[in-house]
Scaffold this motif. Structure first.
Motif, PDB file in Angstrom:
ATOM      1  N   SER A   1      11.965  -2.523 -11.316  1.00 49.37           N
ATOM      2  CA  SER A   1      13.373  -2.156 -11.472  1.00 49.37           C
ATOM      3  C   SER A   1      14.230  -3.340 -11.070  1.00 49.37           C
ATOM      4  CB  SER A   1      13.724  -0.934 -10.619  1.00 49.37           C
ATOM      5  OG  SER A   1      13.558  -1.217  -9.248  1.00 49.37           O
ATOM      6  N   GLY A   2      15.526  -3.238 -11.364  1.00 52.13           N
ATOM      7  CA  GLY A   2      16.457  -4.272 -10.949  1.00 52.13           C
ATOM      8  C   GLY A   2      16.900  -5.201 -12.061  1.00 52.13           C
ATOM      9  N   GLY A   3      16.324  -5.043 -13.239  1.00 56.22           N
ATOM     10  CA  GLY A   3      16.748  -5.882 -14.353  1.00 56.22           C
ATOM     11  C   GLY A   3      18.128  -5.483 -14.847  1.00 56.22           C
ATOM     12  N   GLY A   4      18.652  -6.291 -15.751  1.00 55.38           N
ATOM     13  CA  GLY A   4      19.961  -5.992 -16.303  1.00 55.38           C
ATOM     14  C   GLY A   4      20.571  -7.201 -16.975  1.00 55.38           C
ATOM     15  N   LEU A   5      21.858  -7.094 -17.242  1.00 57.36           N
ATOM     16  CA  LEU A   5      22.612  -8.167 -17.868  1.00 57.36           C
ATOM     17  C   LEU A   5      23.390  -8.922 -16.796  1.00 57.36           C
ATOM     18  CD1 LEU A   5      23.711  -9.559 -20.440  1.00 57.36           C
ATOM     19  CD2 LEU A   5      25.513  -7.800 -20.465  1.00 57.36           C
ATOM     20  N   VAL A   6      23.258 -10.245 -16.796  1.00 61.99           N
ATOM     21  CA  VAL A   6      23.925 -11.063 -15.791  1.00 61.99           C
ATOM     22  C   VAL A   6      24.437 -12.333 -16.456  1.00 61.99           C
ATOM     23  CG1 VAL A   6      21.787 -12.208 -15.102  1.00 61.99           C
ATOM     24  CG2 VAL A   6      23.678 -12.052 -13.471  1.00 61.99           C
ATOM     25  N   GLN A   7      25.499 -12.877 -15.909  1.00 62.92           N
ATOM     26  CA  GLN A   7      26.049 -14.114 -16.459  1.00 62.92           C
ATOM     27  C   GLN A   7      25.271 -15.327 -15.972  1.00 62.92           C
ATOM     28  OE1 GLN A   7      30.231 -14.042 -15.420  1.00 62.92           O
ATOM     29  NE2 GLN A   7      30.743 -13.170 -17.418  1.00 62.92           N
ATOM     30  N   ILE A   8      25.403 -16.413 -16.696  1.00 64.98           N
ATOM     31  CA  ILE A   8      24.780 -17.672 -16.296  1.00 64.98           C
ATOM     32  C   ILE A   8      25.213 -18.015 -14.871  1.00 64.98           C
ATOM     33  CG2 ILE A   8      24.695 -20.157 -16.742  1.00 64.98           C
ATOM     34  CD1 ILE A   8      25.087 -19.511 -19.701  1.00 64.98           C
ATOM     35  N   GLY A   9      24.236 -18.382 -14.056  1.00 62.18           N
ATOM     36  CA  GLY A   9      24.511 -18.720 -12.667  1.00 62.18           C
ATOM     37  C   GLY A   9      24.470 -17.542 -11.717  1.00 62.18           C
ATOM     38  N   GLY A  10      24.328 -16.354 -12.262  1.00 65.45           N
ATOM     39  CA  GLY A  10      24.288 -15.156 -11.440  1.00 65.45           C
ATOM     40  C   GLY A  10      22.923 -14.909 -10.817  1.00 65.45           C
ATOM     41  N   SER A  11      22.822 -13.773 -10.131  1.00 65.74           N
ATOM     42  CA  SER A  11      21.597 -13.421  -9.409  1.00 65.74           C
ATOM     43  C   SER A  11      21.187 -11.985  -9.705  1.00 65.74           C
ATOM     44  CB  SER A  11      21.805 -13.566  -7.898  1.00 65.74           C
ATOM     45  OG  SER A  11      22.117 -14.893  -7.543  1.00 65.74           O
ATOM     46  N   LEU A  12      19.901 -11.764  -9.612  1.00 73.38           N
ATOM     47  CA  LEU A  12      19.330 -10.415  -9.684  1.00 73.38           C
ATOM     48  C   LEU A  12      18.159 -10.360  -8.724  1.00 73.38           C
ATOM     49  CD1 LEU A  12      19.113  -9.633 -13.524  1.00 73.38           C
ATOM     50  CD2 LEU A  12      20.598  -8.488 -11.861  1.00 73.38           C
ATOM     51  N   ARG A  13      17.889  -9.168  -8.222  1.00 72.60           N
ATOM     52  CA  ARG A  13      16.687  -8.964  -7.433  1.00 72.60           C
ATOM     53  C   ARG A  13      15.850  -7.882  -8.090  1.00 72.60           C
ATOM     54  NH1 ARG A  13      15.834  -6.918  -1.189  1.00 72.60           N
ATOM     55  NH2 ARG A  13      16.397  -4.917  -2.136  1.00 72.60           N
TER      56      ARG A  13
ATOM     57  N   SER B   1      12.508  -5.455  -8.193  1.00 70.27           N
ATOM     58  CA  SER B   1      11.616  -4.771  -7.261  1.00 70.27           C
ATOM     59  C   SER B   1      10.395  -4.270  -8.012  1.00 70.27           C
ATOM     60  CB  SER B   1      12.326  -3.578  -6.612  1.00 70.27           C
ATOM     61  OG  SER B   1      13.442  -3.987  -5.871  1.00 70.27           O
ATOM     62  N   CYS B   2       9.289  -4.281  -7.322  1.00 64.27           N
ATOM     63  CA  CYS B   2       8.027  -3.755  -7.865  1.00 64.27           C
ATOM     64  C   CYS B   2       7.483  -2.794  -6.822  1.00 64.27           C
ATOM     65  CB  CYS B   2       7.060  -4.894  -8.134  1.00 64.27           C
ATOM     66  SG  CYS B   2       5.398  -4.377  -8.611  1.00 64.27           S
ATOM     67  N   VAL B   3       7.531  -1.516  -7.144  1.00 60.09           N
ATOM     68  CA  VAL B   3       7.074  -0.487  -6.211  1.00 60.09           C
ATOM     69  C   VAL B   3       5.714   0.023  -6.648  1.00 60.09           C
ATOM     70  CG1 VAL B   3       7.574   1.743  -5.183  1.00 60.09           C
ATOM     71  CG2 VAL B   3       9.442   0.174  -5.712  1.00 60.09           C
ATOM     72  N   ALA B   4       4.795   0.090  -5.702  1.00 58.50           N
ATOM     73  CA  ALA B   4       3.444   0.556  -5.995  1.00 58.50           C
ATOM     74  C   ALA B   4       3.278   1.996  -5.558  1.00 58.50           C
ATOM     75  CB  ALA B   4       2.433  -0.317  -5.270  1.00 58.50           C
ATOM     76  N   SER B   5       2.549   2.741  -6.344  1.00 59.21           N
ATOM     77  CA  SER B   5       2.192   4.107  -5.958  1.00 59.21           C
ATOM     78  C   SER B   5       0.726   4.321  -6.284  1.00 59.21           C
ATOM     79  CB  SER B   5       3.050   5.134  -6.698  1.00 59.21           C
ATOM     80  OG  SER B   5       2.860   5.037  -8.092  1.00 59.21           O
ATOM     81  N   GLY B   6       0.087   5.125  -5.471  1.00 57.76           N
ATOM     82  CA  GLY B   6      -1.321   5.394  -5.683  1.00 57.76           C
ATOM     83  C   GLY B   6      -2.245   4.395  -5.016  1.00 57.76           C
TER      84      GLY B   6
ATOM     85  N   LYS C   1       7.415  -0.755   2.773  1.00 52.20           N
ATOM     86  CA  LYS C   1       8.001  -0.043   1.635  1.00 52.20           C
ATOM     87  C   LYS C   1       7.105  -0.100   0.401  1.00 52.20           C
ATOM     88  CE  LYS C   1      12.814  -0.731   3.038  1.00 52.20           C
ATOM     89  NZ  LYS C   1      14.149  -1.248   2.643  1.00 52.20           N
ATOM     90  N   ASN C   2       5.936  -0.728   0.571  1.00 54.31           N
ATOM     91  CA  ASN C   2       5.014  -0.854  -0.569  1.00 54.31           C
ATOM     92  C   ASN C   2       5.691  -1.500  -1.770  1.00 54.31           C
ATOM     93  OD1 ASN C   2       2.259  -0.250  -0.400  1.00 54.31           O
ATOM     94  ND2 ASN C   2       2.417   1.368  -1.933  1.00 54.31           N
ATOM     95  N   THR C   3       6.477  -2.517  -1.482  1.00 56.56           N
ATOM     96  CA  THR C   3       7.324  -3.118  -2.505  1.00 56.56           C
ATOM     97  C   THR C   3       7.253  -4.646  -2.445  1.00 56.56           C
ATOM     98  OG1 THR C   3       8.866  -1.250  -2.382  1.00 56.56           O
ATOM     99  CG2 THR C   3       9.696  -3.279  -3.392  1.00 56.56           C
ATOM    100  N   VAL C   4       7.277  -5.253  -3.613  1.00 61.07           N
ATOM    101  CA  VAL C   4       7.396  -6.696  -3.723  1.00 61.07           C
ATOM    102  C   VAL C   4       8.684  -6.996  -4.486  1.00 61.07           C
ATOM    103  CG1 VAL C   4       6.401  -8.786  -4.723  1.00 61.07           C
ATOM    104  CG2 VAL C   4       4.923  -7.102  -3.623  1.00 61.07           C
ATOM    105  N   TYR C   5       9.369  -8.041  -4.047  1.00 65.62           N
ATOM    106  CA  TYR C   5      10.647  -8.402  -4.646  1.00 65.62           C
ATOM    107  C   TYR C   5      10.578  -9.773  -5.310  1.00 65.62           C
ATOM    108  CZ  TYR C   5      12.217  -4.790  -1.398  1.00 65.62           C
ATOM    109  OH  TYR C   5      12.367  -3.624  -0.707  1.00 65.62           O
ATOM    110  N   LEU C   6      11.425  -9.961  -6.282  1.00 64.68           N
ATOM    111  CA  LEU C   6      11.632 -11.282  -6.867  1.00 64.68           C
ATOM    112  C   LEU C   6      13.138 -11.523  -6.898  1.00 64.68           C
ATOM    113  CD1 LEU C   6      10.223 -13.741  -8.173  1.00 64.68           C
ATOM    114  CD2 LEU C   6      10.768 -12.716 -10.400  1.00 64.68           C
ATOM    115  N   GLN C   7      13.592 -12.366  -5.980  1.00 58.81           N
ATOM    116  CA  GLN C   7      15.004 -12.731  -5.934  1.00 58.81           C
ATOM    117  C   GLN C   7      15.225 -13.880  -6.905  1.00 58.81           C
ATOM    118  OE1 GLN C   7      17.646 -11.382  -4.108  1.00 58.81           O
ATOM    119  NE2 GLN C   7      18.893 -12.765  -5.363  1.00 58.81           N
TER     120      GLN C   7
END
Length: 123
Positions: free
Chosen positions: A7-19, A21-26, A76-82
Motif C-alpha cells: 500500500s501507499g502508492g499513488g500520484l505524486v509530483q516530480i520531487g515529491g515523496s511516498l512511503r 508499506s508491505c504488510v505480511a500475514s500468515g 508491525k510485521n511490516t517493511v517500508y520503502l521511503q
C-alpha cells in the motif's frame, strides 16, 4: 496462508515523496528477507531494494541510491520503502516479495509476492 499486501502508492509530483508499506500475514516477517521490485509495461521486473532477515544488510539499485530507504518494523510485521526526490522514471507498479534466504537480493528469486501498488510521478 502467506500473504503480502502493498500500500501507499499513488500520484505524486516530480520531487515529491511516498512511503510504501508491505504488510505480511500468515507468517512472521522477521524470519524472511524482503525485496522491493518495480515493473512498467513491456519491461522486465527490476529489483529496487532489499533487506535481510535481521535488517542489518540492505541493498539498493543504482538508480535509487540516496533517494530510497528500506526499513522494517518487525513488531508491525511490516517493511517500508521511503521514496524521496521522485522522478518520472520511478513510475511503475511496485511489488514486495519475501522468502527465507538470509542475504537480501535484487534478483527476482523470491518465493512470495504481493499484488503490487501503482506509483505515478508526473509534472
Amino acid at each position: 496462508q502467506l500473504q503480502l499486501v502493498e500500500s501507499g502508492g499513488g500520484l505524486v509530483q516530480i520531487g515529491g515523496s511516498l512511503r510504501l508499506s508491505c504488510v505480511a500475514s500468515g507468517f512472521t516477517l522477521p524470519y524472511y528477507r524482503i525485496g522491493w521490485f518495480r515493473q512498467v509495461p513491456g519491461k522486465e521486473r527490476e529489483g529496487v531494494s532489499c533487506i535481510s532477515k535481521s535488517g542489518g544488510i540492505t541493498n539498493y539499485a543504482d538508480s535509487v541510491k540516496g533517494r530510497f530507504t528500506i526499513s522494517r518494523d518487525n513488531a508491525k510485521n511490516t517493511v517500508y520503502l521511503q521514496m524521496n526526490s521522485l522522478k518520472p522514471e520511478d513510475t511503475a507498479v511496485y511489488y514486495c516479495a519475501a522468502d527465507g534466504a538470509y542475504y537480501c537480493s535484487l534478483a527476482t528469486v523470491y518465493r512470495y509476492w504481493g499484488q503490487g501498488t501503482q506509483v505515478t510521478v508526473s509534472s
